[in-house]
Write a protein that holds these residues in place. Structure first.
Motif, PDB file in Angstrom:
ATOM      1  N   TRP A  53      90.381  91.230  36.715  1.00  0.00           N
ATOM      2  CA  TRP A  53      90.321  92.609  37.195  1.00  0.00           C
ATOM      3  C   TRP A  53      91.305  92.850  38.341  1.00  0.00           C
ATOM      4  CZ3 TRP A  53      84.294  92.808  37.412  1.00  0.00           C
ATOM      5  CH2 TRP A  53      83.801  93.007  36.119  1.00  0.00           C
ATOM      6  N   ASN A  54      91.477  91.820  39.193  1.00  0.00           N
ATOM      7  CA  ASN A  54      92.416  91.962  40.304  1.00  0.00           C
ATOM      8  C   ASN A  54      93.843  92.043  39.789  1.00  0.00           C
ATOM      9  OD1 ASN A  54      94.272  90.341  42.428  1.00  0.00           O
ATOM     10  ND2 ASN A  54      92.767  91.663  43.451  1.00  0.00           N
ATOM     11  N   LYS A  55      94.198  91.175  38.869  1.00  0.00           N
ATOM     12  CA  LYS A  55      95.563  91.163  38.329  1.00  0.00           C
ATOM     13  C   LYS A  55      95.862  92.423  37.521  1.00  0.00           C
ATOM     14  CE  LYS A  55      98.690  88.375  35.481  1.00  0.00           C
ATOM     15  NZ  LYS A  55      99.825  89.022  36.010  1.00  0.00           N
ATOM     16  N   GLU A  56      94.927  92.836  36.688  1.00  0.00           N
ATOM     17  CA  GLU A  56      95.175  93.963  35.792  1.00  0.00           C
ATOM     18  C   GLU A  56      95.020  95.329  36.460  1.00  0.00           C
ATOM     19  OE1 GLU A  56      96.309  93.886  32.547  1.00  0.00           O
ATOM     20  OE2 GLU A  56      96.590  91.760  33.002  1.00  0.00           O
ATOM     21  N   PHE A  57      94.041  95.441  37.371  1.00  0.00           N
ATOM     22  CA  PHE A  57      93.702  96.759  37.917  1.00  0.00           C
ATOM     23  C   PHE A  57      93.743  96.845  39.444  1.00  0.00           C
ATOM     24  CE2 PHE A  57      91.081  96.011  34.053  1.00  0.00           C
ATOM     25  CZ  PHE A  57      91.779  96.856  33.196  1.00  0.00           C
ATOM     26  N   GLY A  58      93.970  95.708  40.104  1.00  0.00           N
ATOM     27  CA  GLY A  58      93.982  95.699  41.552  1.00  0.00           C
ATOM     28  C   GLY A  58      92.599  95.722  42.191  1.00  0.00           C
ATOM     29  N   TYR A  59      91.560  95.508  41.396  1.00  0.00           N
ATOM     30  CA  TYR A  59      90.189  95.505  41.927  1.00  0.00           C
ATOM     31  C   TYR A  59      89.942  94.239  42.737  1.00  0.00           C
ATOM     32  CZ  TYR A  59      89.088  99.058  38.346  1.00  0.00           C
ATOM     33  OH  TYR A  59      89.062 100.168  37.554  1.00  0.00           O
ATOM     34  N   ALA A  60      89.093  94.363  43.736  1.00  0.00           N
ATOM     35  CA  ALA A  60      88.663  93.210  44.538  1.00  0.00           C
ATOM     36  C   ALA A  60      87.160  93.331  44.783  1.00  0.00           C
ATOM     37  CB  ALA A  60      89.408  93.187  45.865  1.00  0.00           C
ATOM     38  N   PRO A  61      86.455  92.198  44.828  1.00  0.00           N
ATOM     39  CA  PRO A  61      85.019  92.265  45.117  1.00  0.00           C
ATOM     40  C   PRO A  61      84.778  92.918  46.471  1.00  0.00           C
ATOM     41  CG  PRO A  61      85.676  90.026  44.529  1.00  0.00           C
ATOM     42  CD  PRO A  61      86.919  90.833  44.664  1.00  0.00           C
ATOM     43  N   GLN A  62      83.763  93.756  46.549  1.00  0.00           N
ATOM     44  CA  GLN A  62      83.462  94.455  47.794  1.00  0.00           C
ATOM     45  C   GLN A  62      82.413  93.744  48.636  1.00  0.00           C
ATOM     46  OE1 GLN A  62      85.309  97.261  48.717  1.00  0.00           O
ATOM     47  NE2 GLN A  62      86.455  96.398  47.020  1.00  0.00           N
ATOM     48  N   SER A  63      81.823  92.689  48.093  1.00  0.00           N
ATOM     49  CA  SER A  63      80.809  91.939  48.837  1.00  0.00           C
ATOM     50  C   SER A  63      80.670  90.552  48.215  1.00  0.00           C
ATOM     51  CB  SER A  63      79.465  92.673  48.781  1.00  0.00           C
ATOM     52  OG  SER A  63      78.998  92.718  47.445  1.00  0.00           O
ATOM     53  N   ASN A  64      79.799  89.745  48.793  1.00  0.00           N
ATOM     54  CA  ASN A  64      79.485  88.446  48.208  1.00  0.00           C
ATOM     55  C   ASN A  64      78.851  88.644  46.846  1.00  0.00           C
ATOM     56  OD1 ASN A  64      80.390  87.085  50.474  1.00  0.00           O
ATOM     57  ND2 ASN A  64      78.369  87.032  51.406  1.00  0.00           N
ATOM     58  N   ILE A  65      79.026  87.680  45.961  1.00  0.00           N
ATOM     59  CA  ILE A  65      78.459  87.749  44.624  1.00  0.00           C
ATOM     60  C   ILE A  65      77.364  86.694  44.518  1.00  0.00           C
ATOM     61  CG2 ILE A  65      78.918  87.487  42.156  1.00  0.00           C
ATOM     62  CD1 ILE A  65      81.862  88.293  42.842  1.00  0.00           C
ATOM     63  N   LEU A  66      76.139  87.140  44.274  1.00  0.00           N
ATOM     64  CA  LEU A  66      75.015  86.217  44.175  1.00  0.00           C
ATOM     65  C   LEU A  66      75.045  85.513  42.821  1.00  0.00           C
ATOM     66  CD1 LEU A  66      72.381  85.128  45.413  1.00  0.00           C
ATOM     67  CD2 LEU A  66      71.205  87.025  44.285  1.00  0.00           C
ATOM     68  N   THR A  67      75.143  84.191  42.839  1.00  0.00           N
ATOM     69  CA  THR A  67      75.115  83.408  41.605  1.00  0.00           C
ATOM     70  C   THR A  67      73.891  82.499  41.542  1.00  0.00           C
ATOM     71  OG1 THR A  67      76.430  81.614  42.556  1.00  0.00           O
ATOM     72  CG2 THR A  67      77.628  83.387  41.441  1.00  0.00           C
ATOM     73  N   GLY A  68      72.995  82.609  42.454  1.00  0.00           N
ATOM     74  CA  GLY A  68      71.793  81.779  42.478  1.00  0.00           C
ATOM     75  C   GLY A  68      71.268  81.763  43.887  1.00  0.00           C
ATOM     76  N   PRO A  69      70.257  81.043  44.175  1.00  0.00           N
ATOM     77  CA  PRO A  69      69.580  80.117  43.271  1.00  0.00           C
ATOM     78  C   PRO A  69      68.546  80.803  42.383  1.00  0.00           C
ATOM     79  CG  PRO A  69      68.574  79.982  45.417  1.00  0.00           C
ATOM     80  CD  PRO A  69      69.717  80.967  45.530  1.00  0.00           C
ATOM     81  N   VAL A  70      68.243  80.138  41.304  1.00  0.00           N
ATOM     82  CA  VAL A  70      67.190  80.544  40.384  1.00  0.00           C
ATOM     83  C   VAL A  70      66.142  79.445  40.405  1.00  0.00           C
ATOM     84  CG1 VAL A  70      66.652  81.035  37.976  1.00  0.00           C
ATOM     85  CG2 VAL A  70      68.845  81.753  38.927  1.00  0.00           C
ATOM     86  N   ILE A  71      64.899  79.790  40.606  1.00  0.00           N
ATOM     87  CA  ILE A  71      63.834  78.789  40.627  1.00  0.00           C
ATOM     88  C   ILE A  71      63.392  78.487  39.193  1.00  0.00           C
ATOM     89  CG2 ILE A  71      61.501  78.243  41.443  1.00  0.00           C
ATOM     90  CD1 ILE A  71      63.688  78.481  43.650  1.00  0.00           C
ATOM     91  N   ILE A  72      63.327  77.208  38.868  1.00  0.00           N
ATOM     92  CA  ILE A  72      62.865  76.751  37.561  1.00  0.00           C
ATOM     93  C   ILE A  72      61.511  76.090  37.769  1.00  0.00           C
ATOM     94  CG2 ILE A  72      63.335  75.230  35.607  1.00  0.00           C
ATOM     95  CD1 ILE A  72      66.343  75.420  36.454  1.00  0.00           C
ATOM     96  N   ASN A  73      60.491  76.642  37.106  1.00  0.00           N
ATOM     97  CA  ASN A  73      59.147  76.071  37.219  1.00  0.00           C
ATOM     98  C   ASN A  73      58.513  76.025  35.830  1.00  0.00           C
ATOM     99  OD1 ASN A  73      58.215  78.669  36.631  1.00  0.00           O
ATOM    100  ND2 ASN A  73      57.944  79.184  38.786  1.00  0.00           N
TER     101      ASN A  73
END
Length: 99
Positions: A53-73
């Motif tokens: 998206w950055n290369k094609e459209f110049g977009y940049a993330p506007q904040s941190n991106i949550l990728t976890g954690p996920v609790i497994i029970n």
């Protein structure tokens, strides 16, 4: 050891880190109360998406991106076992499961 993995007064509570076969099967077998996933699928996919998206459209993330954690029970361990088995393959998954 005949100890109960639940948070109680019967001896010990076992928690672990990672969504590997040992952790998931420990939860499924009742030896481990819970484990977590750091969101490995998002850690690989999201950066590539943002780079595109950055290369094609110049977009940049506007904040941190949550990728976890996920609790497994016990409530979601079966689904996680299926997901992780698909990543590792049956042979590697079963070889790593030491329970």
């Amino acid at each position: 050891m005949k100890l109960d993995p639940n948070v109680d007064d019967k001896g010990v509570t076992v928690l672990t880190v990672d969504e590997g076969p040992v952790s998931i099967e420990g939860v499924r077998a009742g030896h481990v109360l819970a484990t977590n996933s750091q969101g490995f699928w998002l850690q690989g996919y999201a950066p590539m998406e943002w780079l595109y998206w950055n290369k094609e459209f110049g977009y940049a993330p506007q904040s941190n991106i949550l990728t976890g954690p996920v609790i497994i029970n016990k409530d979601n361990a079966d689904k996680w076992a299926e997901l992780v088995r698909g990543v590792f393959g049956d042979k590697a998954y079963d070889e790593q499961n030491t329970w």
